[in-house]
Design an enzyme around this catalytic site. Structure first.
Site, PDB file in Angstrom:
ATOM      1  N   GLY A   1       6.551   2.491   0.206  1.00 46.97           N
ATOM      2  CA  GLY A   1       5.135   2.359   0.518  1.00 46.97           C
ATOM      3  C   GLY A   1       4.722   3.194   1.723  1.00 46.97           C
ATOM      4  O   GLY A   1       3.656   3.825   1.731  1.00 46.97           O
ATOM      5  N   THR A   2       5.553   3.209   2.735  1.00 43.18           N
ATOM      6  CA  THR A   2       5.212   3.933   3.958  1.00 43.18           C
ATOM      7  C   THR A   2       5.036   5.417   3.670  1.00 43.18           C
ATOM      8  O   THR A   2       4.057   6.046   4.091  1.00 43.18           O
ATOM      9  CB  THR A   2       6.314   3.731   5.025  1.00 43.18           C
ATOM     10  OG1 THR A   2       6.437   2.322   5.262  1.00 43.18           O
ATOM     11  CG2 THR A   2       5.989   4.443   6.315  1.00 43.18           C
TER      12      THR A   2
ATOM     13  N   ASN B   1      -1.190  -7.779   3.542  1.00 44.24           N
ATOM     14  CA  ASN B   1       0.180  -8.287   3.539  1.00 44.24           C
ATOM     15  C   ASN B   1       0.372  -9.532   4.393  1.00 44.24           C
ATOM     16  O   ASN B   1       1.300 -10.290   4.173  1.00 44.24           O
ATOM     17  CB  ASN B   1       1.154  -7.198   3.997  1.00 44.24           C
ATOM     18  CG  ASN B   1       0.707  -6.529   5.267  1.00 44.24           C
ATOM     19  OD1 ASN B   1      -0.381  -5.945   5.335  1.00 44.24           O
ATOM     20  ND2 ASN B   1       1.512  -6.601   6.303  1.00 44.24           N
TER      21      ASN B   1
ATOM     22  N   THR C   1      16.313  15.649  -3.579  1.00 39.23           N
ATOM     23  CA  THR C   1      16.953  15.200  -4.819  1.00 39.23           C
ATOM     24  C   THR C   1      16.480  13.784  -5.140  1.00 39.23           C
ATOM     25  O   THR C   1      16.495  12.912  -4.270  1.00 39.23           O
ATOM     26  CB  THR C   1      18.487  15.224  -4.647  1.00 39.23           C
ATOM     27  OG1 THR C   1      18.856  16.560  -4.309  1.00 39.23           O
ATOM     28  CG2 THR C   1      19.195  14.783  -5.919  1.00 39.23           C
TER      29      THR C   1
ATOM     30  N   CYS D   1       7.204  -6.313   9.608  1.00 40.91           N
ATOM     31  CA  CYS D   1       7.303  -5.178  10.514  1.00 40.91           C
ATOM     32  C   CYS D   1       6.912  -5.555  11.927  1.00 40.91           C
ATOM     33  O   CYS D   1       7.219  -4.858  12.862  1.00 40.91           O
ATOM     34  CB  CYS D   1       6.395  -4.052  10.045  1.00 40.91           C
ATOM     35  SG  CYS D   1       6.437  -3.856   8.290  1.00 40.91           S
TER      36      CYS D   1
ATOM     37  N   HIS E   1      10.311  -2.587  -3.898  1.00 43.89           N
ATOM     38  CA  HIS E   1      10.985  -3.811  -3.428  1.00 43.89           C
ATOM     39  C   HIS E   1      10.033  -4.992  -3.258  1.00 43.89           C
ATOM     40  O   HIS E   1      10.465  -6.115  -3.006  1.00 43.89           O
ATOM     41  CB  HIS E   1      11.769  -3.553  -2.137  1.00 43.89           C
ATOM     42  CG  HIS E   1      10.978  -3.360  -0.884  1.00 43.89           C
ATOM     43  ND1 HIS E   1      10.885  -4.342   0.088  1.00 43.89           N
ATOM     44  CD2 HIS E   1      10.250  -2.328  -0.432  1.00 43.89           C
ATOM     45  CE1 HIS E   1      10.139  -3.890   1.089  1.00 43.89           C
ATOM     46  NE2 HIS E   1       9.743  -2.675   0.808  1.00 43.89           N
TER      47      HIS E   1
ATOM     48  N   GLN F   1       1.154  -4.672  -1.868  1.00 43.23           N
ATOM     49  CA  GLN F   1       1.297  -6.127  -2.040  1.00 43.23           C
ATOM     50  C   GLN F   1       0.691  -6.644  -3.341  1.00 43.23           C
ATOM     51  O   GLN F   1       0.879  -7.803  -3.671  1.00 43.23           O
ATOM     52  CB  GLN F   1       0.647  -6.859  -0.850  1.00 43.23           C
ATOM     53  CG  GLN F   1       1.372  -6.681   0.470  1.00 43.23           C
ATOM     54  CD  GLN F   1       2.735  -7.365   0.523  1.00 43.23           C
ATOM     55  OE1 GLN F   1       3.047  -8.254  -0.274  1.00 43.23           O
ATOM     56  NE2 GLN F   1       3.570  -6.951   1.463  1.00 43.23           N
TER      57      GLN F   1
ATOM     58  N   SER G   1       5.324   0.162  -3.897  1.00 49.54           N
ATOM     59  CA  SER G   1       6.690   0.092  -3.370  1.00 49.54           C
ATOM     60  C   SER G   1       7.502  -0.897  -4.201  1.00 49.54           C
ATOM     61  O   SER G   1       7.114  -2.061  -4.338  1.00 49.54           O
ATOM     62  CB  SER G   1       6.632  -0.360  -1.911  1.00 49.54           C
ATOM     63  OG  SER G   1       7.926  -0.529  -1.409  1.00 49.54           O
TER      64      SER G   1
HETATM   65  N1  PLP Z   1       1.880  -1.328   2.887  1.00 50.56           N
HETATM   66  C1  PLP Z   1       1.897  -2.675   2.836  1.00 50.56           C
HETATM   67  C2  PLP Z   1       0.632  -3.408   2.575  1.00 50.56           C
HETATM   68  C3  PLP Z   1       3.085  -3.374   3.038  1.00 50.56           C
HETATM   69  O1  PLP Z   1       3.094  -4.701   2.997  1.00 50.56           O
HETATM   70  C4  PLP Z   1       4.277  -2.650   3.304  1.00 50.56           C
HETATM   71  C5  PLP Z   1       5.543  -3.336   3.576  1.00 50.56           C
HETATM   72  O2  PLP Z   1       5.571  -4.443   4.076  1.00 50.56           O
HETATM   73  C6  PLP Z   1       4.200  -1.235   3.318  1.00 50.56           C
HETATM   74  C7  PLP Z   1       2.992  -0.624   3.116  1.00 50.56           C
HETATM   75  C8  PLP Z   1       5.419  -0.413   3.558  1.00 50.56           C
HETATM   76  O3  PLP Z   1       6.191  -0.364   2.394  1.00 50.56           O
HETATM   77  P1  PLP Z   1       7.734   0.091   2.453  1.00 50.56           P
HETATM   78  O4  PLP Z   1       8.491  -1.023   3.076  1.00 50.56           O
HETATM   79  O5  PLP Z   1       8.124   0.315   1.034  1.00 50.56           O
HETATM   80  O6  PLP Z   1       7.770   1.352   3.237  1.00 50.56           O
END
Ligand code: PLP
Length: 390
Positions: free
Chosen positions: A71-72, A151, A237, A325, A201, A179, A199
């Site tokens: 996601g990041t 989130n 890759t 985070c 996970h 989310q 994302s």
């Molecule tokens: N965006 C939101 C709303 C999230 O909740 C998160 C992770 O908690 C992220 C982005 C980041 O995702 P990733 O952990 O896959 O980098």
């Protein structure tokens, strides 16, 4: 001791079916998707199947899906990529004050690169007012980024309406849907989305893999340069097992969404109603109905969130004070601050986030434990605080 995992907004347990689909790509079909031999072709085909599954889940075409590391990275590619590629048109970006740090910190960075960033406020329940977006739009606006669902407190935004406003003003619209995938239906065309971050996970897939869906015709400048994979937008890759896992997880997530959402809503509502009705000095953060099916976020008077999380952990419940985070930092949550919660009130926060694997029995066990834990922690609170003096 039985353990209950109520921290699914941080990450989820992988679905066994996802793991099984991934396994051969570690030790049997381990080719590099760019190689010409049969190992390479197997890897390539597996990526393309995952791309089809991802595209289908989002209402996109396969050419619109770019796999990333999560996601990041998807948020960074969307924001940096769109801003730098459209610099000739303008230098104004609009986002909200309660985005995930992956968006907020990227927007801060864009601010240091000569872009002007407007941070829209949210109301006390976490909703963006579309009128605020209309007022903030200028001829210079090139990108609007608003998350699909928050989130921490789970509030769901009116994405389709916000996307339409962005488009009317000639801007691109990005949404961080990390989310909300497999919890809210999405169709990028009818939801007016140009860029969407996901994302794996967060929906029972593996960590370290995500995707950015980029609508046809949207110009992006890459963030990572190299061998030109993913149509030059994301060199390196490919993480074949991860991508295979993402594809399988999104397919399962979307096809089973109706049932799993209904289950989670029932458990969420029991947790919310049971907690609020049995405890004094306890409040719900976020919107009561426009909220993710898996989110219950409380604020307790006279209790420290960290103490609550640790006490619950000792009883076998994995919970969180807010976003994974930020839980290791003592700073007040920027999300609660954006909602207008006073710093002293945001200290007693507790987030319960569910998945399809949670059960009503787990909710009942939680409700059986929380009252005593809160009472014990409150009895240890300084007398001045208890009498409202501090
Ligand atoms: N965006 C939101 C709303 C999230 O909740 C998160 C992770 O908690 C992220 C982005 C980041 O995702 P990733 O952990 O896959 O980098």
């Amino acid at each position: 001791m039985e353990r209950t995992y109520f921290d699914n907004s941080a990450t989820t347990r992988m679905d066994r079916r996802v793991m099984e689909e991934m396994l051969p790509y570690f030790d049997q079909r381990y080719g590099n998707a760019s190689s010409m031999h049969s190992f390479g072709r197997e890897a390539y085909d597996a990526i393309e199947l995952a791309r089809e599954r991802t595209a289908k889940a989002l209402g996109a075409t396969t050419r619109e899906v770019v796999f990333t590391s999560g996601g990041t990275e998807s948020d960074n590619l969307a924001i940096q990529g769109a801003a730098f590629a459209n610099i000739a048109k303008g230098r104004h970006i609009i986002t909200t004050a309660f985005e995930h740090h992956a968006v907020l910190h990227t927007c801060h960075f864009m601010g240091s690169q000569g872009f002007r960033v407007t941070y829209l406020p949210v109301d006390g329940q976490g909703l963006v007012d579309p009128e605020d977006l209309k007022r903030a739009m200028t001829k210079e606006t090139i990108l609007v980024s608003v998350m699909a669902a928050n989130n921490e407190v789970g509030t769901i935004q009116p994405i389709r309406e916000l996307g339409a406003i962005a488009h009317e003003g000639g801007s691109l619209f990005h949404t961080d849907a990390v989310q909300s995938i497999a919890k809210l239906p999405v169709d990028i065309a009818s939801d007016n989305i140009d860029l969407i971050s996901i994302s794996a996970h967060k929906f029972h897939g593996p960590k370290g893999v995500g995707a950015l869906c980029v609508r046809k015709g949207v110009k992006l400048r890459p963030v990572v340069y190299g061998g030109g994979q993913e149509r030059g937008l994301r060199s390196s890759t490919e993480n074949v097992p991860g991508i295979v896992g993402l594809g399988k997880a999104i397919k399962i997530g979307v096809s089973e969404m109706e049932d799993s959402v209904a289950r989670m809503v029932a458990i969420r509502d029991r947790l919310i109603d049971g907690t609020l009705s049995s405890l004094e000095g306890c409040f719900l953060n976020g919107h009561r109905t426009k909220r993710l099916c898996n989110n219950a976020h409380f604020r307790f008077d006279l209790v420290e969130g960290e103490a609550l999380v640790l006490s619950l952990d000792m009883k076998g419940f994995a919970t969180s004070t807010g976003s994974a985070c930020s839980t290791r930092s003592a700073e007040t949550s920027h999300v609660l601050k954006a909602l207008g919660v006073r710093p002293e009130d945001s200290r007693g926060s507790l987030r319960l986030s569910l998945s399809k694997f949670n059960t009503m029995e787990e909710a009942e066990r939680f409700l059986g434990a929380i009252g005593e834990i809160v009472a014990r922690l409150r009895s240890m609170a300084p007398r001045a605080a208890r009498s409202g003096g501090a």
